[in-house]
Design a protein around this motif. Structure first.
Motif, PDB file in Angstrom:
ATOM      1  N   LEU A 266     -42.399   8.740 -17.134  1.00  0.00           N
ATOM      2  CA  LEU A 266     -42.563   7.363 -16.656  1.00  0.00           C
ATOM      3  C   LEU A 266     -44.013   6.893 -16.741  1.00  0.00           C
ATOM      4  O   LEU A 266     -44.272   5.702 -16.971  1.00  0.00           O
ATOM      5  CB  LEU A 266     -42.055   7.222 -15.216  1.00  0.00           C
ATOM      6  N   GLY A 267     -44.948   7.793 -16.524  1.00  0.00           N
ATOM      7  CA  GLY A 267     -46.365   7.446 -16.697  1.00  0.00           C
ATOM      8  C   GLY A 267     -46.811   6.224 -15.908  1.00  0.00           C
ATOM      9  O   GLY A 267     -46.431   6.015 -14.766  1.00  0.00           O
ATOM     10  N   TYR A 268     -47.608   5.379 -16.584  1.00  0.00           N
ATOM     11  CA  TYR A 268     -48.329   4.281 -15.918  1.00  0.00           C
ATOM     12  C   TYR A 268     -47.418   3.150 -15.461  1.00  0.00           C
ATOM     13  O   TYR A 268     -47.857   2.279 -14.706  1.00  0.00           O
ATOM     14  CB  TYR A 268     -49.438   3.763 -16.829  1.00  0.00           C
ATOM     15  N   ILE A 269     -46.151   3.176 -15.898  1.00  0.00           N
ATOM     16  CA  ILE A 269     -45.217   2.163 -15.394  1.00  0.00           C
ATOM     17  C   ILE A 269     -45.176   2.226 -13.861  1.00  0.00           C
ATOM     18  O   ILE A 269     -45.029   1.215 -13.179  1.00  0.00           O
ATOM     19  CB  ILE A 269     -43.816   2.418 -15.995  1.00  0.00           C
ATOM     20  N   GLN A 270     -45.369   3.452 -13.308  1.00  0.00           N
ATOM     21  CA  GLN A 270     -45.291   3.609 -11.850  1.00  0.00           C
ATOM     22  C   GLN A 270     -46.440   2.927 -11.116  1.00  0.00           C
ATOM     23  O   GLN A 270     -46.392   2.758  -9.898  1.00  0.00           O
ATOM     24  CB  GLN A 270     -45.282   5.110 -11.504  1.00  0.00           C
ATOM     25  N   ARG A 271     -47.499   2.569 -11.840  1.00  0.00           N
ATOM     26  CA  ARG A 271     -48.669   1.930 -11.204  1.00  0.00           C
ATOM     27  C   ARG A 271     -48.718   0.431 -11.498  1.00  0.00           C
ATOM     28  O   ARG A 271     -49.619  -0.266 -11.048  1.00  0.00           O
ATOM     29  CB  ARG A 271     -49.962   2.541 -11.731  1.00  0.00           C
ATOM     30  N   GLY A 272     -47.732  -0.046 -12.289  1.00  0.00           N
ATOM     31  CA  GLY A 272     -47.836  -1.421 -12.769  1.00  0.00           C
ATOM     32  C   GLY A 272     -47.030  -2.413 -11.965  1.00  0.00           C
ATOM     33  O   GLY A 272     -46.147  -2.047 -11.189  1.00  0.00           O
ATOM     34  N   GLY A 273     -47.386  -3.656 -12.167  1.00  0.00           N
ATOM     35  CA  GLY A 273     -46.580  -4.760 -11.628  1.00  0.00           C
ATOM     36  C   GLY A 273     -46.782  -5.016 -10.147  1.00  0.00           C
ATOM     37  O   GLY A 273     -47.685  -4.488  -9.500  1.00  0.00           O
ATOM     38  N   SER A 274     -45.904  -5.869  -9.638  1.00  0.00           N
ATOM     39  CA  SER A 274     -46.050  -6.401  -8.290  1.00  0.00           C
ATOM     40  C   SER A 274     -45.692  -5.352  -7.226  1.00  0.00           C
ATOM     41  O   SER A 274     -44.732  -4.610  -7.379  1.00  0.00           O
ATOM     42  CB  SER A 274     -45.119  -7.621  -8.147  1.00  0.00           C
ATOM     43  N   PRO A 275     -46.475  -5.278  -6.138  1.00  0.00           N
ATOM     44  CA  PRO A 275     -46.143  -4.330  -5.070  1.00  0.00           C
ATOM     45  C   PRO A 275     -44.882  -4.724  -4.313  1.00  0.00           C
ATOM     46  O   PRO A 275     -44.526  -5.906  -4.259  1.00  0.00           O
ATOM     47  CB  PRO A 275     -47.374  -4.409  -4.137  1.00  0.00           C
TER      48      PRO A 275
END
Ligand code: F6P
Length: 343
Positions: A266-275
């Motif tokens: 999954l990588g950086y997808i887990q750090r992206g986008g709206s909280p």
């Protein structure tokens, strides 16, 4: 522009980006401007911005739209001013330069939003007598002293959604799907998303595993008529000190069981986008309480969540420690009782 008899906060974000940083900045700054009548200076790209005095005045207008925006609008870096003696190429002591630049910029107190590395740096600045308050930030949830760091809930939500979706391919193709989530030293994302996503095997850096136990668990599931399996692993899992990525686990399972096995990182997808709403509100609360600490003259402390209360602890107590999963955690205990394999 700034008014000299007002307290002036400098705010920076350091280390990996994470959902909720902008919400935290908003919480700090709106509280400072509206409740305490303070000035706020945004510092670009973490501690690099203090070395180069790369800053911007924060106004109410700067804060519009931040609450649900991923990343950090101030930018970040992994600059560690105390690392390797803390000297610039032309022999200037970085921490001293930063303290001097803070004085020139009229910064009365620095708010640092960051992970373990940032907390260590903040503790060293506090020991130098620099007024500093920090807010714990990481999707890994590995910062000691706070029950939860903002960013973690969003990462778990993203990872769980991905695991839910991978059940489709697993069940349709009768495959084993191995999902690798972030978490170098701490397996919190793997534990929480693995349990929420119905993982059959969950591997954490904190709990040693034997690949033979994994393949045996898959074979036992087949004998019980389970035609597919979901395996969730933290990126930091290892055997005998050697990191074992999802691809290794997948290859070993397919080799030992003959079942088609595929891995997804999954990588950086887990750090992206709206909280998530939880992270937005945790960030808002932590940010506001950081400003309250400053107004009360309580420096050298990290904001922390304890139960449902926001408190703070001395930075000297935090630096160098990690918040790690233990065998006694209720999700591990309950998972084992339900037949989930932890390695
Ligand atoms: O600490 C948060 C984190 O996202 C880890 O989970 C991950 O391994 C690391 O940062 C990646 O660091 P970088 O952004 O420097 O590649």
């Amino acid at each position: 522009m700034f008014n000299d008899n007002k307290m002036r906060i400098g705010i920076l974000t350091s280390g990996g980006d994470c959902p909720g940083i902008n919400a935290t900045i908003r919480g700090v700054c709106k509280t400072a401007i509206h409740h305490y009548g303070m000035d706020v200076l945004g510092i670009h790209d973490g501690f690099l911005g203090l070395l180069t005095k790369d800053v911007e005045e924060i106004t109410d207008k700067s804060l519009s739209g931040l609450l649900n925006m991923g990343g950090t609008f101030l930018g970040t870096s992994r600059e560690k001013p105390f690392k390797k003696g803390g000297m610039t190429p032309d022999g200037i002591h970085k921490p001293t330069l930063i303290a001097e630049n803070m004085k020139e910029l009229g910064i009365d107190c620095l708010v640092c939003i960051g992970g373990n590395g940032t907390q260590k740096t903040a503790a060293k600045f506090a020991a130098m007598g620099v007024n500093i308050v920090s807010v714990p930030k990481t999707i890994d949830n590995d910062i000691w002293g706070t029950d939860i760091s903002f960013g973690f809930d969003t990462a778990v939500s993203i990872a769980t959604d991905a695991i839910d979706r991978l059940h489709s391919t697993a069940s349709s193709h009768k495959r084993v799907m191995v999902i690798e989530v972030m978490g170098h030293k701490a397996g919190w994302i793997a534990l929480y998303s693995g349990m929420a996503g119905g993982g059959d095997v969950i591997l954490l850096p904190e709990i040693p595993f034997d690949i033979n136990n994994i393949t045996e668990a898959i074979q036992n599931r087949i004998h019980r008529g389970k035609t597919y399996s979901i395996i969730v692993v933290a990126e930091g899992i290892q055997t005998d000190g050697v990191k074992r990525p999802a691809a290794y686990i997948a290859e070993e399972i397919e080799r030992a069981t003959g079942i088609e096995t595929r891995e997804t990182v999954l990588g950086y997808i887990q750090r992206g986008g709206s909280p998530t709403p939880f992270d937005r509100n945790l960030s808002t609360r932590m940010g506001g309480h950081a400003t309250e600490l400053i107004a009360d003259g309580m420096f050298g402390r990290m904001i922390a969540l304890k139960g449902d209360e926001i408190s703070s602890i001395p930075l000297s107590e935090v630096a160098g420690k990690l918040n790690l999963v233990t065998e006694a955690h209720d999700l591990v205990v309950q998972g084992r009782r339900m037949g989930i394999c932890f390695g």
